[in-house]
Enzyme design. Structure first.
Site, short mmCIF file in Angstrom:
data_model
loop_
_atom_site.label_atom_id
_atom_site.label_comp_id
_atom_site.label_asym_id
_atom_site.label_seq_id
_atom_site.Cartn_x
_atom_site.Cartn_y
_atom_site.Cartn_z
N TYR A 4 0.89 -0.96 0.04
CA TYR A 4 -0.02 0.13 -0.16
C TYR A 4 0.82 1.26 -0.02
O TYR A 4 0.37 2.31 -0.47
CB TYR A 4 -0.85 -0.08 1.25
CG TYR A 4 -2.13 -0.80 1.13
CD1 TYR A 4 -2.20 -1.99 0.48
CD2 TYR A 4 -3.54 0.00 1.37
CE1 TYR A 4 -3.53 -2.67 0.74
CE2 TYR A 4 -4.60 -0.68 1.33
CZ TYR A 4 -4.72 -1.85 0.78
OH TYR A 4 -5.95 -2.66 0.89
N LYS B 27 3.24 -15.13 1.63
CA LYS B 27 3.41 -16.06 0.35
C LYS B 27 4.93 -16.01 0.27
O LYS B 27 5.61 -15.65 -0.70
CB LYS B 27 2.92 -15.16 -0.95
CG LYS B 27 2.85 -15.55 -2.26
CD LYS B 27 1.80 -16.79 -2.27
CE LYS B 27 1.79 -17.43 -3.76
NZ LYS B 27 1.02 -18.45 -3.65
N ASP C 107 -2.96 -18.16 -0.09
CA ASP C 107 -3.84 -18.58 -1.25
C ASP C 107 -4.56 -19.80 -0.44
O ASP C 107 -5.79 -20.04 -0.26
CB ASP C 107 -3.27 -19.10 -2.58
CG ASP C 107 -2.05 -19.80 -2.37
OD1 ASP C 107 -1.59 -20.08 -1.21
OD2 ASP C 107 -1.49 -20.49 -3.31
N ASP D 59 -6.23 -7.17 4.10
CA ASP D 59 -7.40 -6.46 3.50
C ASP D 59 -8.29 -7.62 3.00
O ASP D 59 -9.51 -7.71 3.04
CB ASP D 59 -6.91 -5.52 2.27
CG ASP D 59 -7.99 -5.04 1.63
OD1 ASP D 59 -9.15 -4.26 2.69
OD2 ASP D 59 -8.02 -4.74 0.49
N ASP E 128 -12.22 -9.28 4.35
CA ASP E 128 -13.34 -9.28 3.69
C ASP E 128 -13.82 -10.76 3.53
O ASP E 128 -15.24 -11.14 3.84
CB ASP E 128 -13.14 -8.63 2.14
CG ASP E 128 -13.70 -7.33 2.12
OD1 ASP E 128 -13.11 -6.55 3.18
OD2 ASP E 128 -13.99 -6.94 1.17
#
Ligand code: IPM
Ligand code: MG
Length: 356
Positions: free
Chosen positions: A143, A189, A221, A245, A249
């Site tokens: 970000y 990751k 993942d 983020d 969700d």
């Protein structure tokens, strides 16, 4: 003399103003009944700030929030400002505010209300009893990483984490885990990204100081899949900015609606409390939004920033009571609903129960 706190209020755009109004209603009810005073001061951010001042994060907001005991924020953004250059968009205002406030630790609880197990798109047996705390790093990673650029034929962003940034968020996650089931799953990751290998090494180093906490690692993942497959395996999820983020969700769907989940952003100074959902411009102004995520964020504010735990408990119980009595906003569907209510009616009910 009774205690008095100064609360910064940022309503923002879209449904922001309506959900914040309900949270204030509840805060007023609980503070009166518990005998402390809340004084509010409003600040501009996002689209409404652009309209009034030309920039998404005015200086008055930056300076003003730092003088508050805590800040409650609704949501920002909308189609009206979507075509602006990135640094002038509402989202840049929010990111700038988080950075200015130094709120590097974003706590996003994903809990399932028993009353709503049937409101989720997942089977009741998969989600019953889910209680996850996502600890999302909030002021670093891709970000904010430099360099970043949008060129004619290519564009790039950079995912950067410094040792200090990973350390301090890991410490927050381990401290939280100690107060919960003492399990952390750090999500990265590391099979592809150097920054994730680095993240993993530092999290391992911090873990040495917390021998009671069981630490595991998971690729992002797989974590996305496991959240849906068997969410009860998680206690604390520790992760970076963008993965947090996305995963928060996804995790919100365990609860039945993204309109339910709060967040607390803490760090160096004043804390920022906000629902995890966006400004929902498509339903703004119709009075049908769900204020519970914001009311719940107000409860986190009382607990984490002001130490008014009894009042926070009152609000949490009031939300549960409203749900168990069958009050639902439209996003929750009509499962076990006695009454579909408006945003403001839900606020009235929770305010009433909170004050008792
Ligand atoms: C969130 C939001 C923000 C983010 C946006 C509005 C910049 O999605 O708080 O999760 O990506 O952090
Ligand atoms: Mg988000």
């Amino acid at each position: 003399m009774s205690k008095s706190y100064k609360i910064g209020i940022i309503k923002g755009d879209g449904i922001g103003p309506e959900i914040i109004d309900e949270a204030i209603k509840v805060l007023d009810a609980v503070s009166v009944s518990q005998g402390f005073t809340l004084k509010y001061e409003e600040f501009l951010l996002g689209g409404s700030a652009i309209d009034e001042t030309g920039v998404p994060l005015p200086d008055e907001t930056i300076q003003g929030v730092k003088k508050c005991d805590a800040v409650l924020f609704g949501a920002i953004g909308g189609p009206k400002w979507d075509s602006l250059e990135r640094h002038l968009r509402p989202e840049s205002g929010l990111l700038g505010l988080r950075k200015e406030m130094g709120t590097f630790a974003n706590l996003r609880p994903a809990m399932v209300y028993d009353e709503l197990v049937n409101a989720s798109s997942l089977k009741a047996e998969v989600i019953e009893g889910v209680d996850i705390m996502v600890v999302r790093e909030l002021t670093g990673g891709i970000y904010f990483g430099q360099p970043r650029e949008l060129q004619e034929d290519m564009a790039f962003n950079t995912m950067v984490y410094t040792r200090e940034e990973v350390k301090r968020i890991a410490v927050v996650a381990f401290d939280i885990a100690m107060k919960r089931k003492k399990r952390i799953c750090s999500v990265d990751k590391a099979n592809v990204l150097e920054v994730s290998q680095f993240w993993r090494e530092i999290v391992e180093e911090i873990a040495v100081d917390y021998p009671e906490v069981e630490l595991t690692h998971m690729y992002v993942d797989n974590a996305a899949m496991q959240l849906i497959r068997e969410p009860k395996q998680f206690d604390v999820i520790l992760t970076g900015n963008i993965f947090g983020d996305i995963l928060s969700d996804a995790a919100s769907m365990l609860s039945g609606s993204i309109g339910l989940l709060p967040s607390a952003s803490t760090g160096k100074g004043v804390g920022l409390f906000e629902p995890i959902h966006g400004s929902a411009p498509d339903i703004a102004g119709q009075g049908i939004s769900n204020p519970l995520a914001t009311i719940s964020s107000a409860s986190m504010m009382l607990r984490y920033a002001l130490g008014e735990n009894a009042s926070a408990d009152k609000i949490d119980d009031a939300i549960k009571k409203a749900l168990s009595e069958g009050y639902r906003t439209g996003d929750l569907g009509d499962y076990d609903a006695k009454e579909i209510c408006t945003c403001s009616e839900m606020g009235d009910i929770v305010a009433d129960y909170s004050s008792k």
